[in-house]
Design a protein around this motif. Structure first.
Motif: not given
Ligand code: NAD
Length: 354
Positions: A39-41, A95-97, A135-137
């Motif tokens: 998870a995230t913090p 998406g981060s997790t 840089q994002k790859v």
């Molecule tokens: P995130 O995962 O960074 O979440 C943003 C914040 O919201 C975090 O602090 C998280 O803990 C919090 N959060 C998430 N869900 C919550 C909930 N239900 N209740 C309370 N807090 C919550 O943001 P994101 O936009 O989902 O993900 C972004 C990342 O995902 C980027 O790094 C992006 O490049 C990646 N991504 C990758 C793909 C892929 O196919 N590889 C697709 C889309 C996004």
């Protein structure tokens, strides 16, 4: 109907409200005995709860996931994977997790169970974007595709209105670009249209009433389909711009997609008439670039990249970075029109109708 190729990614999907209660069964079904919960913090508490739910088959919690999947965070998580001899991963979050789970899976081939709590859609794709030295790859590898995805509407209720809206627009962006992808196909296009309509109808409700279960269900369903779009066909200028901006300037991923999408669609609009027709139908508007802008604003989104922290020099730099390693795009990529697009998104003006 023209010729096409359709590649389905195989993941098991469990969808509904309260479905996270099935997590222990899914862990057992995969034959896992030592899963590490990620998870995230900010969502450490949810991760602890899931570890408790899994019980003796959980071996620990790593709650250090960060946006844009920095490789140093992955290295820390890999140390924990090794020290607790994990045989599987459970990711709860956005998406981060999910990105962290994928980055670990790329290096270890451990099976992943993902419980998404945003609309980013990463759980449906074999794509991983990692950041190192600013840089994002991005790479595509079947090892990073999660084995099981548990969509539980109740996990999304706590996502505040603002990030819900921008995350929804991040999802819409996948569907929009799927409609004019070089490898577009009729199955994915149908999913894209359904998904855009579902999100366009549910996001205004969620922006006013974040705990509305019906709207949350509709949005999560749409987001799932958008994730399939992203995982099935190639993306174009919009995703290239969003990744360049996100990776180079560490901007909020979903917020960047939201402010940019009306302008990247406007760049391509005259070259993709069928996609424009489909998006117009899904949004019930005549000009989808302006329609997306109006929808996002009506939901309270920040529409100027400068307000998200983008420095002004990016207007000159970003088009150059895009052209260094371009993605395929339906309209040829040219420096001056690209600068005008980034400039318009930087200022947050409404795209010109027509
Ligand atoms: P995130 O995962 O960074 O979440 C943003 C914040 O919201 C975090 O602090 C998280 O803990 C919090 N959060 C998430 N869900 C919550 C909930 N239900 N209740 C309370 N807090 C919550 O943001 P994101 O936009 O989902 O993900 C972004 C990342 O995902 C980027 O790094 C992006 O490049 C990646 N991504 C990758 C793909 C892929 O196919 N590889 C697709 C889309 C996004």
């Amino acid at each position: 109907m023209r010729e096409f190729t359709y590649n389905a990614n195989s993941a098991r999907v469990v969808f509904g409200a309260g479905t996270i209660s099935r997590l222990p069964d899914e862990v057992a079904r995969l034959g896992l005995n030592r899963v590490l919960v990620l998870a995230t913090p900010q969502q450490a508490e949810s991760a602890d709860e899931l570890a408790q739910l899994i019980g003796s088959r959980a071996c620990g919690v790593f709650s250090g996931a960060r946006m844009h999947t920095p490789v140093d965070v992955t290295a820390q998580a890999l140390e924990m994977v090794a020290s607790c001899r994990a045989d599987g991963l459970v990711a709860v979050g956005g998406g981060s997790t999910t990105g962290l789970a994928k980055a670990i899976a790329l290096r270890t081939d451990l099976p992943q169970i993902v419980a998404p709590t945003t609309y980013a859609g990463s759980e449906m794709t074999p794509i991983l974007g990692e950041t190192s030295n600013g840089q994002k790859v991005t790479r595509t590898d079947p090892r990073v595709l999660p084995e099981v995805v548990i969509y539980d509407v109740s996990l999304t209720l706590s996502l505040p209105a603002g990030p819900s809206v921008t995350s929804g627009f991040n999802a819409i962006a996948h569907a929009v670009e799927a409609l004019y992808a070089r490898d577009a196909n009729p199955i994915v296009s149908q999913m894209a249209e359904t998904a855009i309509a579902a999100l366009a109808q549910s996001l205004p409700v969620i922006s006013r009433e974040p705990r509305n279960g019906e709207a949350r269900t509709e949005a999560l369903f749409g987001a799932w389909l958008c994730g399939i779009c992203l995982g099935s066909v190639g993306m174009a200028l919009h995703h290239k711009l969003a990744h360049t901006l996100g990776g180079s300037y560490d901007l909020d991923h979903a917020g960047t997609h939201t402010a940019l999408l009306p302008h990247s669609l406007a760049y391509n609009a005259a070259h993709v008439p069928r996609a424009i027709e489909t998006i117009s139908r899904a949004l019930e508007v005549s000009d989808p670039s302006a329609g997306l802008y109006d929808l996002a604003r009506a939901c309270g989104a920040t529409m100027a990249l400068k307000d998200l922290g983008l420095p002004e020099e990016a207007i000159m730099q970003v088009p150059e970075l895009v052209l260094e390693k371009p993605y395929w795009n339906p309209r040829p990529l040219e420096i001056e029109p690209l600068r005008s697009t980034v400039q318009a998104a930087y200022n947050g003006c409404r795209p010109t109708v027509g």
